[in-house]
Write a protein that holds these residues in place. Structure first.
Motif, mmCIF file in Angstrom:
data_model
loop_
_atom_site.group_PDB
_atom_site.id
_atom_site.type_symbol
_atom_site.label_atom_id
_atom_site.label_comp_id
_atom_site.label_asym_id
_atom_site.label_seq_id
_atom_site.Cartn_x
_atom_site.Cartn_y
_atom_site.Cartn_z
ATOM 1 N N ASN A 93 62.618 30.346 28.750
ATOM 2 C CA ASN A 93 62.119 30.254 30.123
ATOM 3 C C ASN A 93 60.896 29.350 30.207
ATOM 4 O O ASN A 93 60.265 29.041 29.209
ATOM 5 C CB ASN A 93 61.796 31.633 30.714
ATOM 6 N N ILE A 94 60.582 28.930 31.425
ATOM 7 C CA ILE A 94 59.416 28.098 31.719
ATOM 8 C C ILE A 94 58.630 28.791 32.827
ATOM 9 O O ILE A 94 59.199 29.166 33.849
ATOM 10 C CB ILE A 94 59.818 26.687 32.189
ATOM 11 N N THR A 95 57.348 28.974 32.630
ATOM 12 C CA THR A 95 56.518 29.585 33.668
ATOM 13 C C THR A 95 56.463 28.660 34.886
ATOM 14 O O THR A 95 56.099 27.492 34.758
ATOM 15 C CB THR A 95 55.089 29.826 33.165
ATOM 16 N N PRO A 96 56.849 29.115 36.073
ATOM 17 C CA PRO A 96 56.776 28.265 37.272
ATOM 18 C C PRO A 96 55.359 27.758 37.502
ATOM 19 O O PRO A 96 54.380 28.452 37.229
ATOM 20 C CB PRO A 96 57.222 29.212 38.394
ATOM 21 N N LYS A 97 55.250 26.552 38.014
ATOM 22 C CA LYS A 97 53.928 25.923 38.078
ATOM 23 C C LYS A 97 52.993 26.593 39.069
ATOM 24 O O LYS A 97 51.772 26.443 38.957
ATOM 25 C CB LYS A 97 54.056 24.430 38.392
ATOM 26 N N VAL A 125 73.618 27.179 24.461
ATOM 27 C CA VAL A 125 72.239 27.614 24.701
ATOM 28 C C VAL A 125 72.205 29.135 24.632
ATOM 29 O O VAL A 125 72.940 29.808 25.354
ATOM 30 C CB VAL A 125 71.700 27.145 26.064
ATOM 31 N N ILE A 126 71.377 29.656 23.743
ATOM 32 C CA ILE A 126 71.150 31.099 23.665
ATOM 33 C C ILE A 126 69.892 31.425 24.458
ATOM 34 O O ILE A 126 68.837 30.828 24.222
ATOM 35 C CB ILE A 126 70.988 31.562 22.201
ATOM 36 N N CYS A 127 69.999 32.349 25.393
ATOM 37 C CA CYS A 127 68.871 32.752 26.233
ATOM 38 C C CYS A 127 68.390 34.150 25.817
ATOM 39 O O CYS A 127 69.185 34.979 25.373
ATOM 40 C CB CYS A 127 69.283 32.784 27.705
ATOM 41 N N ASP A 128 67.097 34.392 25.988
ATOM 42 C CA ASP A 128 66.538 35.698 25.651
ATOM 43 C C ASP A 128 67.008 36.793 26.600
ATOM 44 O O ASP A 128 67.022 37.969 26.238
ATOM 45 C CB ASP A 128 65.000 35.668 25.716
ATOM 46 N N ASN A 148 66.604 34.428 32.096
ATOM 47 C CA ASN A 148 66.491 33.055 31.608
ATOM 48 C C ASN A 148 67.784 32.273 31.813
ATOM 49 O O ASN A 148 67.755 31.074 32.118
ATOM 50 C CB ASN A 148 66.107 33.063 30.125
ATOM 51 N N ARG A 149 68.911 32.945 31.647
ATOM 52 C CA ARG A 149 70.177 32.258 31.882
ATOM 53 C C ARG A 149 70.302 31.842 33.346
ATOM 54 O O ARG A 149 70.817 30.759 33.655
ATOM 55 C CB ARG A 149 71.348 33.160 31.475
ATOM 56 N N ALA A 204 70.281 27.670 37.731
ATOM 57 C CA ALA A 204 69.630 27.083 38.899
ATOM 58 C C ALA A 204 69.206 25.645 38.647
ATOM 59 O O ALA A 204 69.130 24.840 39.585
ATOM 60 C CB ALA A 204 68.419 27.925 39.292
ATOM 61 N N ALA A 205 68.931 25.323 37.377
ATOM 62 C CA ALA A 205 68.513 23.969 37.025
ATOM 63 C C ALA A 205 69.702 23.034 36.826
ATOM 64 O O ALA A 205 69.514 21.850 36.538
ATOM 65 C CB ALA A 205 67.659 23.995 35.763
ATOM 66 N N GLY A 206 70.910 23.561 36.958
ATOM 67 C CA GLY A 206 72.095 22.726 36.844
ATOM 68 C C GLY A 206 72.617 22.548 35.437
ATOM 69 O O GLY A 206 73.451 21.668 35.187
ATOM 70 N N VAL A 207 72.166 23.362 34.501
ATOM 71 C CA VAL A 207 72.653 23.277 33.126
ATOM 72 C C VAL A 207 74.045 23.896 33.051
ATOM 73 O O VAL A 207 74.245 25.046 33.442
ATOM 74 C CB VAL A 207 71.689 24.000 32.153
ATOM 75 N N THR A 208 75.001 23.133 32.549
ATOM 76 C CA THR A 208 76.395 23.573 32.578
ATOM 77 C C THR A 208 76.979 23.827 31.195
ATOM 78 O O THR A 208 78.150 24.200 31.092
ATOM 79 C CB THR A 208 77.273 22.533 33.299
ATOM 80 N N VAL A 209 76.184 23.636 30.132
ATOM 81 C CA VAL A 209 76.709 23.905 28.795
ATOM 82 C C VAL A 209 76.891 25.408 28.621
ATOM 83 O O VAL A 209 76.269 26.204 29.332
ATOM 84 C CB VAL A 209 75.758 23.357 27.701
ATOM 85 N N PRO A 210 77.751 25.831 27.706
ATOM 86 C CA PRO A 210 77.962 27.277 27.494
ATOM 87 C C PRO A 210 76.656 27.984 27.120
ATOM 88 O O PRO A 210 75.820 27.429 26.400
ATOM 89 C CB PRO A 210 78.958 27.313 26.336
ATOM 90 N N THR A 211 76.495 29.202 27.600
ATOM 91 C CA THR A 211 75.298 29.988 27.318
ATOM 92 C C THR A 211 75.689 31.392 26.874
ATOM 93 O O THR A 211 76.787 31.872 27.175
ATOM 94 C CB THR A 211 74.383 30.108 28.553
ATOM 95 N N SER A 212 74.788 32.025 26.157
ATOM 96 C CA SER A 212 74.937 33.427 25.806
ATOM 97 C C SER A 212 73.557 34.056 25.817
ATOM 98 O O SER A 212 72.549 33.351 25.922
ATOM 99 C CB SER A 212 75.598 33.599 24.435
ATOM 100 N N VAL A 213 73.496 35.370 25.731
ATOM 101 C CA VAL A 213 72.221 36.088 25.770
ATOM 102 C C VAL A 213 72.067 36.920 24.504
ATOM 103 O O VAL A 213 72.931 37.738 24.180
ATOM 104 C CB VAL A 213 72.122 37.001 27.002
#
Length: 368
Positions: A98-102, A129-132, A136-137, A142-151
């Motif tokens: 994750n990224i802290t919003p500005k 992409v593995i998310c915590d 985070n996923r 929302a950022a448009g990342v389309t690669v496979p993800t898991s948690v």
């Protein structure tokens, strides 16, 4: 399997660094050959290669010969650009924190946050992409990342086998603990204001508070403001004791948590939040603002407060202090039953449990 690990740093008192330290150890136990590329590393036992720029990674023979490249990402750092230059024969995996919003960082840090969100586009060059957390996923989606993800969650260390009674049960001084960076987004000043309001309403109340925060990653202005407020509070209320520990050792942190009755974190944003789990595993009641990942990570064991509502925060902390000071909590089994349930909940985040998930996911992905 030859594995290249890439991140900016691996320093003590940092959650991402702790995850890297754990993961490399787990992979080495399985017989994998790991090389870790970073600007700095405070863990001498890690297979670290100190680098100064992307070229030091890209042109390193071990990187070019790697079967798998793993990148951690939570804030902008130039070395994350090397994902683009990973050898074609290597699998590419990103672990996202994750990224802290500005809007939750100081003005000086906002340009870095903007660069961080732009750098998320590098994830298009990864294959997984593995998310915590699901939180985070959702950020990636929302950022448009389309690669496979898991948690796969982060793990917490030193989960006790059982939770003992608290010192307040005998000395009748309830203890509050805060663990987190001393920055505006962690709500440290909101906590101090809540304590002020509670003591203003009950000036003779006895209360002890410990505050643990990584000073290396804290905002100096927030640290100084917190110190000033602590001095004012302690000089105003004789029954109050506040200790700002700064970079406490892990031993000290777990000692404080084991003795505390109540963990308070008025945070504005969390991608995961290890301190909530650490507090629950040590039998602390938890009060936190309700946002981002705090409802999910607390598993129904926290008292959630509307974010930024100081009246509600003060009232909730005051109420929970009364509850943990009651005879039903201390002497009639209230704490023992609650702590046993909370401890059981946190065991799913034990190193052994998370290691099994992590190794299974990585080896399946790499095809080994």
């Amino acid at each position: 399997m030859k594995i290249a690990y890439v991140h900016s740093i691996c320093n003590r008192y940092d959650a991402i660094s702790g995850a890297i330290n754990n993961e490399i150890g787990w992979l080495q136990k399985r017989g994998h050959e790991v090389t870790f590329y970073a600007y700095s590393c405070e863990y001498d036992h890690l297979p670290h290669r100190q680098v100064e720029a992307e070229r030091d990674v890209v042109f390193d023979l071990r990187f070019q010969e790697s079967d798998l490249a793993i990148f951690h990402f939570g804030v902008y750092y130039p070395l994350f650009n090397t994902v683009i230059a990973t050898p074609k024969s290597a699998k590419r995996l990103v672990i996202f924190h994750n990224i802290t919003p500005k809007e939750f960082v100081s003005p000086a840090a906002r340009e870095t946050i903007d660069r961080s969100f732009k750098q998320i586009s590098n994830m298009a060059f990864s294959q997984l992409v593995i998310c915590d957390s699901e939180t985070n996923r959702n950020v990636l989606s929302a950022a448009g990342v389309t690669v496979p993800t898991s948690v796969i969650p982060l793990s917490i260390q030193n989960i006790p086998k059982s939770v003992r009674s608290k010192p307040s049960f005998s000395d009748h001084v309830p203890r509050i603990v805060f663990v987190g960076r001393l920055v505006a987004s962690k709500g440290v000043l909101d906590l101090l204001e809540a304590v002020r309001r509670i003591l203003q309403a009950s000036p003779n109340r006895r209360l002890q508070m410990d505050m643990i925060g990584n000073l290396s990653f804290s905002d100096p202005q927030v640290v100084e403001e917190a110190k000033c407020r602590i001095q004012t509070l302690e000089s105003t209320y004789d029954g109050l004791s506040i200790e700002l520990h700064g970079n406490a050792t892990e031993v000290k942190k777990y000692q404080v948590l084991s003795e505390a009755d109540l963990f308070v974190l008025p945070t504005l944003h969390e991608g995961f939040c290890i301190p909530i789990l650490e507090a629950l595993s040590n039998g602390c009641r938890v009060v936190t603002y309700e946002n981002s990942n705090t409802p999910a990570i607390s598993g129904g064991f926290a008292d959630l407060v509307e974010t930024g509502n100081l009246d509600a925060l003060s009232a909730t902390v005051s109420r929970v202090l009364e509850e943990v000071s009651s005879d039903s909590w201390r002497n009639q089994g209230g704490h023992a039953l609650w702590a046993k349930s909370a401890l059981q909940y946190t065991k799913q985040f034990s190193p052994d449990a998370v290691e099994a998930q992590f190794i299974r996911a990585v080896e399946r992905f790499a095809g080994s």
